[in-house]
Design a protein around this motif. Structure first.
Motif, PDB file in Angstrom:
ATOM      1  N   UNK A  30       0.803  -1.221   0.000  1.00  0.00           N
ATOM      2  CA  UNK A  30       0.000   0.000   0.000  1.00  0.00           C
ATOM      3  C   UNK A  30       0.835   1.270   0.000  1.00  0.00           C
ATOM      4  N   UNK A  31       2.021   1.222   0.624  1.00  0.00           N
ATOM      5  CA  UNK A  31       2.808   2.446   0.766  1.00  0.00           C
ATOM      6  C   UNK A  31       3.196   3.034  -0.588  1.00  0.00           C
ATOM      7  N   UNK A  32       3.554   2.175  -1.533  1.00  0.00           N
ATOM      8  CA  UNK A  32       3.968   2.674  -2.843  1.00  0.00           C
ATOM      9  C   UNK A  32       2.883   3.509  -3.518  1.00  0.00           C
ATOM     10  N   UNK A  33       1.634   3.075  -3.351  1.00  0.00           N
ATOM     11  CA  UNK A  33       0.526   3.812  -3.961  1.00  0.00           C
ATOM     12  C   UNK A  33       0.329   5.151  -3.275  1.00  0.00           C
ATOM     13  N   UNK A  34       0.449   5.117  -1.946  1.00  0.00           N
ATOM     14  CA  UNK A  34       0.332   6.366  -1.194  1.00  0.00           C
ATOM     15  C   UNK A  34       1.395   7.364  -1.666  1.00  0.00           C
ATOM     16  N   UNK A  35       2.641   6.892  -1.794  1.00  0.00           N
ATOM     17  CA  UNK A  35       3.724   7.802  -2.188  1.00  0.00           C
ATOM     18  C   UNK A  35       3.558   8.278  -3.634  1.00  0.00           C
ATOM     19  N   UNK A  36       3.065   7.392  -4.491  1.00  0.00           N
ATOM     20  CA  UNK A  36       2.876   7.789  -5.894  1.00  0.00           C
ATOM     21  C   UNK A  36       1.922   8.984  -5.971  1.00  0.00           C
TER      22      UNK A  36
END
Lengths: 251, 333
Positions: A231-237
């Motif tokens: 999930x973190x990657x999507x948040x950062x994107x």
């Protein structure tokens, strides 16, 4: 070495606040009642304020001319050092409030202890945050009680949130090498010391909420090494989109 | 943020002429009307509708800006945007409370919003498509809102007037903040300046429409003016807004998307002002009637938040009941 450890430990702490603030901000305009739109936003604002103070201090400690925004917007998933709890998705109001309570109940004694840090800036940040986090405990705690001792549905949802989230709490008490170094140097509190106070805060709330913490389930750990969930990657994107699309622009 | 230049005062009333005359005397003497005072039913209905529409506008208005919170380009901008959207929620809260003093509940008003019966400002049915929209909304939309709301601080109904004083202070801060976003973008890269121009191109005309139809087509304005709910006509306020805003656009180095815009010495009673091109009223009515790009999505988002939150509200009520019951039991023992 001392500066490098402080830099890394500050970034871990700043990432926790930045990411959880972002999660809370996702609720803005979509909460169950208007008063909660305001309260969740308030907590998001408190936490982004703390994150900014910590990133700025980290940038000063590093002394290479990076800014708070460089640290927040120009690092990828593997460089982020937040604990896994804060990146968990909002799911529903029960998950959001229980996640907040777990985190705030940890940060309250943390900031309390950081009031005597040997670092003046950390003392300043602790002084402001300790008051805010006491309110977060109260607010999230009251909701956990209402949900646990509310309707059948709310109790079921809160129990599901507990099943999903409790495995991420152990990581709060783990000190990375950097955090351990800073604790020994009197710069930051020793995370491993805070479990008892954390439980003292949660126990009466969970009793009123008729909620139990499961035992014997292996914890999930890895955020301090940059090993996150997906999930973190999507948040950062989403968070970093403008900074990535327009490198070097000022906003 | 803001309510539309309100469409329709409700003049229907069943009171005696003596009562209406006495009420009008109080209005003419600039006395504030308070919730427990006797008032014509038409006055009450007009205010419930206007304050309700205003509150709904604040709440729906959280969505277009909320659309950029998670993509704000810096921590400072993100914090400022969060605080701004939070202020709008706060405005919605006082406005619902002001309307409740007139005998309508927040739940009733919310249901009317979700069923499409109650309106909100049509500006929020336009999408926010780039970061500069956060600047342009503050600058233009909050700017237009201030023009409309400053006179409302002197509205004859006390609770509305008092709510507006606080709201206006915050709006004027938002307006400056929005302009500062525009200024930063206009002094930035060519792409950033293009974003700013694009936002102005899309939001200029909808901002002018916020003042409502031309005076000649605004059927019920007269009654609202007589009751001092409204103090200036739609066209007067629109003109004031254009005169204040055009020089600000020039300072930014942006082009107002109106080829007919020109200085005219004869306007404003000979003081001069900017004459503007024709407003597309077909578009205005189309959006007001529900066929703007975002109308359906806005209501869908509000409805989703309300429906998804139902179990939370039920839990809070149930818990309060349980507590009260336990207290009664303890007292009996």
């Amino acid at each position: 070495m001392a500066d490098q450890a402080l830099l890394n430990a500050l970034i871990e702490l700043a990432d926790d606040h930045n990411i959880l603030s972002h999660r809370l901000a996702e609720w803005c305009g979509h909460a169950p009642i208007l008063e909660e739109d305001l309260a969740l936003t308030n907590m998001a604002l408190d936490m982004i304020g703390t994150a900014r103070g910590l990133y700025s201090h980290a940038a000063d400690v590093e002394g290479r001319g990076r800014s708070e925004d460089d640290l927040a917007y120009l690092r990828v998933e593997r460089e982020y050092r937040n604990c896994l709890l804060v990146e968990r998705p909002n799911d529903d109001f029960a998950h959001t409030m229980l996640r907040q309570l777990f985190f705030a109940a940890f940060m309250e004694p943390y900031w309390q202890s950081a009031l005597t840090s040997s670092d003046e800036t950390i003392r300043g940040i602790a002084g402001k945050s300790v008051k805010e986090v006491a309110y977060h405990i109260r607010h999230a705690g009251e909701w956990v009680i209402r949900m646990g001792d509310g309707t059948q549905e709310s109790a079921a949802r809160l129990h599901a949130a507990m099943q999903d989230l409790h495995i991420y709490t152990e990581e709060l008490f783990h000190a990375s090498e950097a955090a351990g170094h800073c604790a020994r140097a009197g710069l930051l509190p020793d995370r491993t010391d805070l479990r008892e106070t954390w439980l003292e805060t949660l126990t009466p709330i969970f009793a009123e909420a008729r909620l139990e913490m499961p035992e014997g389930v292996p914890p999930q750990i890895g955020g301090r090494d940059g090993l996150h969930g997906e999930d973190l990657g999507h948040l950062l994107a989403e968070m970093q989109y403008l900074q990535r699309a327009h490198p070097g622009a000022s906003w | 943020m803001y309510s539309q230049g309100l469409i329709g005062a409700d003049g229907r009333t069943e009171e005696s002429e003596a009562f209406l005359d006495a009420f009008q005397k109080r209005i003419d003497a600039e006395e504030k009307i308070e919730p427990k005072d006797a008032m014509p039913e038409g006055y009450r209905r007009t205010l419930i509708r206007q304050i309700g529409q205003h509150a709904h506008s604040e709440i729906v208005g959280m969505l277009p800006e909320g659309n950029w919170i998670t993509r704000a380009p810096s921590l400072k901008r993100k914090a400022a945007l969060l605080a701004k959207v939070q202020d709008e929620g706060g405005h919605g809260l006082y406005l619902y409370a002001a309307a409740e003093t007139l005998g309508v509940s927040r739940e009733q008003m919310t249901e009317e919003l979700l069923s499409g019966k109650a309106k909100y400002s049509s500006i929020f049915n336009y999408p926010t498509l780039n970061w500069a929209d956060m600047g342009a909304i503050g600058w233009l939309v909050d700017g237009a809102a201030i023009m409309n709301q400053i006179p409302l601080c002197r509205c004859s109904f006390g609770p509305y007037a008092r709510a507006m004083i606080r709201v206006c202070k915050e709006e004027s801060f938002h307006q400056r903040q929005g302009y500062e976003i525009m200024l930063t973008l206009c002094r930035g890269t060519a792409e950033q300046k293009q974003m700013a121009q694009d936002a102005l191109d899309r939001l200029w005309w909808p901002a002018l429409m916020m003042f409502g139809p031309h005076d000649a087509d605004s059927a019920h304005s007269e009654q609202s003016m007589k009751w001092k709910i409204k103090r200036f006509s739609n066209d007067q306020l629109r003109q004031k807004f254009i005169d204040a805003t055009v020089p600000q656009a020039e300072y930014l180095g942006l082009t107002v998307p109106d080829p007919d815009l020109r200085w005219d010495d004869s306007l404003n009673g000979g003081k001069g002002g900017y004459a503007h091109g024709d407003i597309d009223w077909d578009e205005f009515w189309r959006v007001v009637k529900g066929d703007g790009v975002m109308n359906r999505d806005r209501i869908k988002a509000r409805k989703k938040a309300w429906d998804d939150g139902a179990w939370v509200r039920e839990a809070a009520l149930k818990h309060a009941e349980k507590r009260a019951m336990r207290k009664t039991q303890e007292a009996a023992e």
